[in-house]
Design a protein around this motif. Structure first.
Motif, PDB file in Angstrom:
ATOM      1  N   PHE A 169     -16.015 -15.485   4.288  1.00 15.91           N
ATOM      2  CA  PHE A 169     -16.196 -15.515   5.739  1.00 15.91           C
ATOM      3  C   PHE A 169     -15.270 -14.337   6.483  1.00 15.91           C
ATOM      4  CE2 PHE A 169     -17.143 -19.697   4.000  1.00 15.91           C
ATOM      5  CZ  PHE A 169     -18.584 -20.156   4.557  1.00 15.91           C
ATOM      6  N   LYS A 170     -15.783 -13.860   7.520  1.00 18.73           N
ATOM      7  CA  LYS A 170     -15.014 -12.631   8.205  1.00 18.73           C
ATOM      8  C   LYS A 170     -13.996 -13.487   9.065  1.00 18.73           C
ATOM      9  CE  LYS A 170     -18.737  -9.199   8.470  1.00 18.73           C
ATOM     10  NZ  LYS A 170     -19.598  -8.368   9.297  1.00 18.73           N
TER      11      LYS A 170
ATOM     12  N   ARG B 178     -21.608 -21.818  11.346  1.00 17.99           N
ATOM     13  CA  ARG B 178     -22.837 -21.863  10.555  1.00 17.99           C
ATOM     14  C   ARG B 178     -23.016 -23.494  10.363  1.00 17.99           C
ATOM     15  NH1 ARG B 178     -20.515 -24.263   6.490  1.00 17.99           N
ATOM     16  NH2 ARG B 178     -22.578 -24.364   5.426  1.00 17.99           N
TER      17      ARG B 178
ATOM     18  N   HIS C 285     -17.120 -17.545  11.861  1.00 21.63           N
ATOM     19  CA  HIS C 285     -18.181 -17.580  11.121  1.00 21.63           C
ATOM     20  C   HIS C 285     -18.205 -18.620  10.229  1.00 21.63           C
ATOM     21  CE1 HIS C 285     -17.862 -13.258  12.309  1.00 21.63           C
ATOM     22  NE2 HIS C 285     -19.034 -13.130  11.880  1.00 21.63           N
TER      23      HIS C 285
END
Length: 398
Positions: A37-38, A46, A42
């Motif tokens: 995950f950045k 989700r 993020h």
């Protein structure tokens, strides 16, 4: 600027300066368990119900979602889940929609491992398994406990084509979920989600991608396809909690095979038709079974359902009862091009022998007495395959 990191760290966190995406004929292959995950945004923004939930390898990667999207489009559905085999996909449906006391209906010619799984559920969890005649809608009499109707078009081994239209109508009237094993049709013979002038649709299709989509006899995979988002989410939750997932490498191989699946399907069907004509002239066979043949059970339903006369490369023969098991075994052992093995859809033709008596529950008055052999026609020359059968028939009189 000098990189002061130690060698081991630099090996793991090596810079990737090359562009990650170019346009190629085949899409990139993603292999993943962990997905990075950045940012925490993020991570927490989700949700598992997102169309493409990139959270962990079991949920999906661009590779698996690409295949799922292609299969859903092919079969006329909207959502697709992949499983490690066709049987795993079947079990996913059973596990998702059947609970204690529920009633499930199956055709008498059901795929054997599906029946075995349902019998297991019956013994352990009190599922009631009912059997119907796929050619006789009146034999399907769902009670208020009925939750699921399994359909096969064509049926396993004996290849009867069911009265799909009236079975689906009756199930819908009784509010019973319909699941079609669509491996034979492969999404090519007819559109299971719109297969009549009345735009009738099944609720789910299950497809053993091991067969025609793979095309090589070397990949195991299955799919469950739906149009209804609620059904898809129910399946997805079970899919996730059971840890069902597929290999990115296997997925990429099927993606690679899909563009020529229709050509292979048609060629195998053409070969089967040619062999069928010859088989019907041989005195050793009491009955030849193939949905496209006018004498085959359910031919009229095949004719009204399948597009442009589409049919798969499967056909079965019932030997004259005077030939015992030893004779039929000599016949199968005498084949050289037809290899003894399960499955179908690959380049190599296969053969398998069956005794129908322990496999069936209902009287099969539409079938002749005798042992059955199923031919799964491959991509060899039809004339060479006919010669192979002719040579093997010489072994049965010994």
């Amino acid at each position: 600027m000098t990189d002061n990191k130690e060698t081991q760290t630099r090996l793991i966190h090596a810079p990737r300066n090359a562009p990650q995406y170019i346009q190629t004929i085949q899409p990139p292959l993603f292999r993943a368990s962990t997905i990075i995950f950045k940012t925490t945004t993020h991570l927490f923004d989700r949700h598992w119900s997102d169309p493409y939930d990139y959270s962990y390898g079991t949920h999906g990667t661009p590779t698996t979602y690409t295949l799922g999207d292609q299969l859903a489009q092919l079969e006329g559905g909207t959502y697709c889940l992949l499983a490690p085999s066709g049987l795993s996909a079947i079990n996913l449906v059973n596990s998702t929609f059947l609970s204690h006391g529920d009633e499930v209906w199956v055709p008498d010619n059901i795929y054997g491992p599906n029946m075995e799984h349902l019998r297991n559920l019956q013994q352990r969890y009190g599922i009631s398994v009912k059997v119907y005649d796929a050619l006789d809608v009146s034999s399907f009499t769902p009670s208020v406990k009925a939750k699921l109707l399994w359909l096969e078009a064509a049926g396993s081994v004996t290849l009867e084509f069911p009265d799909l239209k009236n079975l689906v109508k009756k199930a819908q009237q009784a509010n019973v979920l319909t699941a079609l094993d669509n491996t034979w049709g492969a999404g090519l013979a007819f559109n299971a989600f719109d297969f009549s002038d009345e735009h009738l649709s099944v609720d789910l299709t299950v497809h053993a991608l091991t067969k025609y989509p793979s095309g090589g006899g070397d990949i195991l995979m299955g799919s469950v396809i739906s149009r209804d988002q609620t059904l898809h989410h129910q399946l997805f939750k079970m899919h996730a909690t059971q840890g069902i997932c597929v290999s990115g490498d296997d997925t990429a191989q099927i993606i690679r095979s899909l563009p020529h699946m229709r050509l292979r399907y048609q060629q195998q069907a053409q070969n089967a038709q040619e062999i069928l004509t010859w088989l019907k002239q041989q005195p050793e066979f009491m009955q030849v079974l193939h949905p496209a043949d006018a004498s085959s059970p359910g031919h009229c339903y095949w004719k009204e359902t399948c597009l442009e006369g589409q049919s798969a490369g499967l056909l079965s023969v019932i030997f004259d009862p005077k030939y015992d098991l030893a004779a039929i075994r000599r016949f199968c052992d005498g084949l050289k091009l037809f290899k003894l093995g399960f499955s179908w859809g690959g380049p190599v033709s296969l053969v398998m022998l069956y005794d129908l008596k322990p496999m069936r529950v209902l009287p099969n008055t539409h079938l002749q007495q005798g042992l059955l052999v199923r031919f799964c026609v491959g991509l060899e020359s039809a004339q060479d395959l006919i010669q192979d059968i002719q040579n093997a028939l010489q072994q049965i009189e010994k």
